[in-house]
Design a protein around this motif. Structure first.
Motif, PDB file in Angstrom:
ATOM      1  N   ALA A 159      51.190  50.972  31.767  1.00 45.05           N
ATOM      2  CA  ALA A 159      51.500  49.891  30.829  1.00 45.05           C
ATOM      3  C   ALA A 159      51.353  48.527  31.482  1.00 45.05           C
ATOM      4  CB  ALA A 159      52.922  50.058  30.285  1.00 45.05           C
ATOM      5  N   GLY A 160      51.644  48.477  32.782  1.00 41.21           N
ATOM      6  CA  GLY A 160      51.544  47.198  33.484  1.00 41.21           C
ATOM      7  C   GLY A 160      50.130  46.728  33.676  1.00 41.21           C
ATOM      8  N   ASP A 161      49.162  47.615  33.449  1.00 41.63           N
ATOM      9  CA  ASP A 161      47.768  47.241  33.640  1.00 41.63           C
ATOM     10  C   ASP A 161      47.146  46.603  32.406  1.00 41.63           C
ATOM     11  OD1 ASP A 161      47.816  48.209  36.187  1.00 41.63           O
ATOM     12  OD2 ASP A 161      47.121  50.214  35.632  1.00 41.63           O
ATOM     13  N   VAL A 162      47.899  46.532  31.321  1.00 41.24           N
ATOM     14  CA  VAL A 162      47.361  45.963  30.091  1.00 41.24           C
ATOM     15  C   VAL A 162      47.046  44.483  30.301  1.00 41.24           C
ATOM     16  CG1 VAL A 162      47.839  45.461  27.673  1.00 41.24           C
ATOM     17  CG2 VAL A 162      48.616  47.617  28.677  1.00 41.24           C
ATOM     18  N   VAL A 163      45.871  44.080  29.832  1.00 47.41           N
ATOM     19  CA  VAL A 163      45.415  42.707  30.024  1.00 47.41           C
ATOM     20  C   VAL A 163      45.731  41.870  28.793  1.00 47.41           C
ATOM     21  CG1 VAL A 163      43.425  41.235  30.453  1.00 47.41           C
ATOM     22  CG2 VAL A 163      43.563  43.482  31.530  1.00 47.41           C
ATOM     23  N   ASP A 164      46.354  40.718  29.010  1.00 47.02           N
ATOM     24  CA  ASP A 164      46.610  39.758  27.946  1.00 47.02           C
ATOM     25  C   ASP A 164      45.423  38.795  27.898  1.00 47.02           C
ATOM     26  OD1 ASP A 164      47.424  37.809  26.203  1.00 47.02           O
ATOM     27  OD2 ASP A 164      49.456  37.642  27.019  1.00 47.02           O
ATOM     28  N   PHE A 165      44.819  38.685  26.729  1.00 43.93           N
ATOM     29  CA  PHE A 165      43.632  37.829  26.600  1.00 43.93           C
ATOM     30  C   PHE A 165      43.933  36.392  27.021  1.00 43.93           C
ATOM     31  CE2 PHE A 165      40.501  35.288  24.238  1.00 43.93           C
ATOM     32  CZ  PHE A 165      39.346  35.955  24.590  1.00 43.93           C
ATOM     33  N   ASN A 166      45.165  35.943  26.776  1.00 46.02           N
ATOM     34  CA  ASN A 166      45.531  34.568  27.134  1.00 46.02           C
ATOM     35  C   ASN A 166      45.493  34.338  28.641  1.00 46.02           C
ATOM     36  OD1 ASN A 166      45.992  33.685  24.471  1.00 46.02           O
ATOM     37  ND2 ASN A 166      48.030  34.599  24.467  1.00 46.02           N
ATOM     38  N   ASP A 167      45.658  35.421  29.422  1.00 48.41           N
ATOM     39  CA  ASP A 167      45.615  35.282  30.880  1.00 48.41           C
ATOM     40  C   ASP A 167      44.213  34.951  31.380  1.00 48.41           C
ATOM     41  OD1 ASP A 167      48.303  35.847  30.969  1.00 48.41           O
ATOM     42  OD2 ASP A 167      48.029  37.976  31.417  1.00 48.41           O
ATOM     43  N   THR A 203      35.554  33.299  26.663  1.00 47.81           N
ATOM     44  CA  THR A 203      36.862  33.394  26.007  1.00 47.81           C
ATOM     45  C   THR A 203      37.064  32.440  24.841  1.00 47.81           C
ATOM     46  OG1 THR A 203      37.803  31.845  27.638  1.00 47.81           O
ATOM     47  CG2 THR A 203      37.957  34.202  28.125  1.00 47.81           C
ATOM     48  N   ARG A 204      36.247  31.421  24.710  1.00 51.23           N
ATOM     49  CA  ARG A 204      36.455  30.449  23.637  1.00 51.23           C
ATOM     50  C   ARG A 204      35.672  30.790  22.378  1.00 51.23           C
ATOM     51  NH1 ARG A 204      40.769  27.478  24.022  1.00 51.23           N
ATOM     52  NH2 ARG A 204      39.807  25.805  22.826  1.00 51.23           N
ATOM     53  N   LEU A 262      42.196  32.813  29.847  1.00 52.32           N
ATOM     54  CA  LEU A 262      41.817  31.462  29.451  1.00 52.32           C
ATOM     55  C   LEU A 262      41.961  30.492  30.615  1.00 52.32           C
ATOM     56  CD1 LEU A 262      43.602  31.318  25.968  1.00 52.32           C
ATOM     57  CD2 LEU A 262      41.193  31.805  26.422  1.00 52.32           C
ATOM     58  N   ALA A 263      41.216  29.395  30.549  1.00 51.14           N
ATOM     59  CA  ALA A 263      41.288  28.378  31.589  1.00 51.14           C
ATOM     60  C   ALA A 263      42.656  27.714  31.588  1.00 51.14           C
ATOM     61  CB  ALA A 263      40.189  27.334  31.369  1.00 51.14           C
ATOM     62  N   THR A 264      43.126  27.326  32.754  1.00 53.17           N
ATOM     63  CA  THR A 264      44.396  26.620  32.884  1.00 53.17           C
ATOM     64  C   THR A 264      44.213  25.161  32.441  1.00 53.17           C
ATOM     65  OG1 THR A 264      43.929  25.923  35.150  1.00 53.17           O
ATOM     66  CG2 THR A 264      44.984  28.083  34.847  1.00 53.17           C
ATOM     67  N   PRO A 265      45.317  24.450  32.195  1.00 54.74           N
ATOM     68  CA  PRO A 265      45.185  23.021  31.840  1.00 54.74           C
ATOM     69  C   PRO A 265      44.402  22.222  32.876  1.00 54.74           C
ATOM     70  CG  PRO A 265      47.405  23.789  31.352  1.00 54.74           C
ATOM     71  CD  PRO A 265      46.713  24.917  32.065  1.00 54.74           C
ATOM     72  N   ALA A 266      44.623  22.512  34.160  1.00 56.97           N
ATOM     73  CA  ALA A 266      43.891  21.799  35.214  1.00 56.97           C
ATOM     74  C   ALA A 266      42.401  22.096  35.145  1.00 56.97           C
ATOM     75  CB  ALA A 266      44.447  22.179  36.582  1.00 56.97           C
ATOM     76  N   GLN A 267      42.057  23.364  34.865  1.00 54.14           N
ATOM     77  CA  GLN A 267      40.642  23.742  34.758  1.00 54.14           C
ATOM     78  C   GLN A 267      39.998  23.108  33.537  1.00 54.14           C
ATOM     79  OE1 GLN A 267      41.222  28.003  34.791  1.00 54.14           O
ATOM     80  NE2 GLN A 267      40.659  28.166  36.955  1.00 54.14           N
ATOM     81  N   THR A 294      31.355  37.607  39.726  1.00 54.92           N
ATOM     82  CA  THR A 294      32.249  36.953  38.777  1.00 54.92           C
ATOM     83  C   THR A 294      32.251  37.625  37.416  1.00 54.92           C
ATOM     84  OG1 THR A 294      31.958  34.807  39.865  1.00 54.92           O
ATOM     85  CG2 THR A 294      32.749  34.783  37.588  1.00 54.92           C
ATOM     86  N   LEU A 295      31.065  37.877  36.886  1.00 49.36           N
ATOM     87  CA  LEU A 295      30.963  38.256  35.477  1.00 49.36           C
ATOM     88  C   LEU A 295      31.199  39.732  35.178  1.00 49.36           C
ATOM     89  CD1 LEU A 295      28.160  36.212  33.702  1.00 49.36           C
ATOM     90  CD2 LEU A 295      30.550  36.413  33.089  1.00 49.36           C
ATOM     91  N   ILE A 296      30.823  40.631  36.081  1.00 50.59           N
ATOM     92  CA  ILE A 296      31.002  42.055  35.770  1.00 50.59           C
ATOM     93  C   ILE A 296      32.480  42.395  35.586  1.00 50.59           C
ATOM     94  CG2 ILE A 296      30.649  44.420  36.569  1.00 50.59           C
ATOM     95  CD1 ILE A 296      28.082  43.503  37.902  1.00 50.59           C
ATOM     96  N   PRO A 297      33.359  42.033  36.529  1.00 49.65           N
ATOM     97  CA  PRO A 297      34.782  42.315  36.279  1.00 49.65           C
ATOM     98  C   PRO A 297      35.350  41.507  35.118  1.00 49.65           C
ATOM     99  CG  PRO A 297      34.502  41.028  38.301  1.00 49.65           C
ATOM    100  CD  PRO A 297      33.142  41.465  37.874  1.00 49.65           C
ATOM    101  N   LEU A 298      34.861  40.259  34.928  1.00 48.46           N
ATOM    102  CA  LEU A 298      35.331  39.447  33.815  1.00 48.46           C
ATOM    103  C   LEU A 298      34.942  40.080  32.485  1.00 48.46           C
ATOM    104  CD1 LEU A 298      36.615  36.870  32.687  1.00 48.46           C
ATOM    105  CD2 LEU A 298      34.395  35.738  32.944  1.00 48.46           C
ATOM    106  N   GLY A 299      33.721  40.601  32.398  1.00 48.28           N
ATOM    107  CA  GLY A 299      33.280  41.264  31.175  1.00 48.28           C
ATOM    108  C   GLY A 299      34.145  42.463  30.832  1.00 48.28           C
ATOM    109  N   ALA A 300      34.477  43.248  31.862  1.00 51.59           N
ATOM    110  CA  ALA A 300      35.344  44.412  31.640  1.00 51.59           C
ATOM    111  C   ALA A 300      36.723  43.978  31.150  1.00 51.59           C
ATOM    112  CB  ALA A 300      35.462  45.215  32.935  1.00 51.59           C
TER     113      ALA A 300
END
Length: 511
Positions: free
Chosen positions: A254-262, A124-125, A264-269, A152-158
């Protein structure tokens, strides 16, 4: 407006490949579980050793000039190997302790969330125009997590591809092929390095007991290969596969649309990644600084680095590294709150190891029988003599090995299981032809990796298809294979050519 989706390729070659895969799948499904397969092979060795012993089969080891005769396991000494040494065979199986030691540390890192966070940051970066390469490279890094990288990666890639307006189906395929076809390529050391090098060392001892193949034996080649494969996948995907007309996913709410910002790593991560990065750098600096003095206790005899405790104990060093970095991440990111959490993580890692330990028991007995009888050594000596008579060049022999292993991988998808079968024959045979064990192992790793993304016998092929069907319900085995077959073919050619260039130039494959 309804769009007609093409689910099967028009290419006659790929359709023919599907039929071949169908045959492989039917044959493979008739094979027993690898545990029982090695039990059956052990029985075959018992019977075969008796027959060859009665026939007086033998060979002369050209390294020592000593005769090697096949011994029967049905003799009194053979019964000692089968019954009296059963526990010793298992306990002395080279990969057993090393892989468990390494996994203790990796389990701490994985359960802390470190590996998942690193993979997310890698994907994501990076600017979106480089997303294919960054996803593929994340898979190369993810190999340190073993099979968990698939989950981890297959669903993340999608999700990442969908968030930037591209086909999630293509994103899942890029992740799957990068993990599977490039399974033995990584910029970091992995458990596979520890596992295969242990088996290789045991096989090499047949010819030369002083040979030690370290987990670093293929590191230079593997790290370079990870970049090459990521680039190859990126080029094929962007120049060819991304232009296909059958990449549409099913309509979504419409509710299934993915926001790229979601994603991203959280501040704690991010805080955890920052502190774990500092811990990783500190670990390497301290280790290197401690090894610099010629009289350092971390050096081997005569100040040698290659025979140092660090190289010899690389499995523990890897485990310690991931354990420290994973713990630092867990404490700063909040996933670990007390020391007991670390013990729980290691315990969970050992639970995941249980199926491998069961398989190791059968493999260890088979290999002990195979080694004791001398069958493997006789085959290796006879095979090397035949190759020497026909004056086959080293590169041709290694190419033949790559083809044989690639075909075998369609049926036996476990890399450790297949190397346990192949190493006792190919390692000694090629050593007698002056081909180093690390070189043979490097070629094996290419052949063992590439066909992972096309064999229907791989459980992860089915897993990848399941993830793809979340976005396109009509997708089938043919749909996935129509993408993975051309990728696998190109990767195999490029990777083998890269190996041949490396081999021809005489560049060390590792330490």
């Amino acid at each position: 407006m309804t769009t007609t989706i093409q689910t099967e390729p028009r290419s006659g070659f790929i359709r023919a490949s599907f039929k071949a895969f169908g045959v492989i799948e039917r044959v493979g499904n008739k094979l027993p579980h690898p545990f029982w397969l090695f039990c059956i092979l052990a029985g075959v060795i018992i019977v075969l050793s008796s027959i060859l012993d009665a026939a007086g089969i033998s060979a002369v080891n050209p390294s020592t000039g000593e005769p090697v005769v096949v011994r029967s396991l049905l003799s009194a000494e053979g019964m000692q190997t089968i019954l009296g040494d059963a526990v010793k065979n298992f306990a002395g199986f080279p990969p057993l302790a090393t892989i468990m030691t390494t996994l203790l540390g990796i389990a701490i890192a994985e359960r802390s969330g470190l590996i998942d966070a690193v993979l997310r940051q890698t994907v994501t970066r990076i600017p979106t125009k480089y997303v294919t390469f960054s996803l593929s490279m994340a898979a190369m890094i993810g190999h340190v997590a073993g099979d968990a990288a698939y989950v981890t990666l297959i669903p993340l890639g999608a999700l990442v591809f969908r968030a930037i307006g591209r086909s999630p189906v293509l994103g899942a395929i890029v992740a799957f092929v990068s993990i599977s076809a490039g399974y033995d390529a990584s910029p970091s050391l992995t458990t596979t390095d520890v596992l295969l090098s242990s088996i290789t060392t045991a096989a090499a001892a047949t010819i030369d007991p002083t040979v030690v193949v370290s987990p670093l034996a293929n590191y230079f080649f593997g790290a370079s290969s990870s970049i090459l494969i990521a680039l190859t996948i990126t080029i094929v995907v962007e120049k060819v596969l991304a232009k296909r007309s059958d990449l549409e996913s099913d309509p979504t709410e419409a509710g299934d649309v993915v926001d790229f910002n979601d994603l991203l790593a959280t501040p704690a991560q991010r805080r955890g990644l920052r502190f774990s990065g500092i811990a990783a750098l500190t670990f390497f600096v301290v280790l290197v600084a401690a090894m610099i003095p010629p009289s350092s206790p971390l050096r081997g005899e005569g100040g040698s680095l290659l025979t140092s405790p660090v190289i010899g104990g690389m499995a523990f060093v890897i485990g310690l590294f991931f354990g420290i970095v994973g713990y630092v991440y867990g404490r700063t990111a909040g996933t670990y709150s007390k020391a007991a959490d670390v013990v729980a993580a290691m315990t969970h890692g050992m639970k995941d190891m249980a199926p491998i330990l069961v398989l190791f028991f059968a493999i260890s007995q088979f290999l002990a029988y195979f080694k004791w009888t001398g069958i493997g050594e006789v085959i290796a000596i006879s095979g090397s003599a035949s190759l020497e008579r026909i004056n086959a060049p080293g590169w041709a022999i290694l190419l033949g090995l790559a083809i044989v292993i690639a075909v075998m991988n369609f049926i036996v998808t476990s890399g450790s299981a297949m190397w346990s079968l192949a190493a006792p024959i190919f390692i000694p045979m090629l050593m007698l032809l002056d081909i180093e064990p690390a070189t043979t192992q490097a070629m094996y790793r290419i052949a063992d990796s590439v066909t992972n993304c096309v064999t229907p016998m791989s459980p992860y092929f089915v897993m990848a298809l399941g993830f793809i069907q979340q976005y396109r319900k009509s997708a089938g085995i043919g749909t996935l294979a129509s993408f993975t077959i051309p990728l696998a073919m190109v990767i195999w050619v490029v990777w083998v050519a890269f190996f041949m260039l490396w081999y021809a130039l005489g560049i060390p494959f590792g330490i």
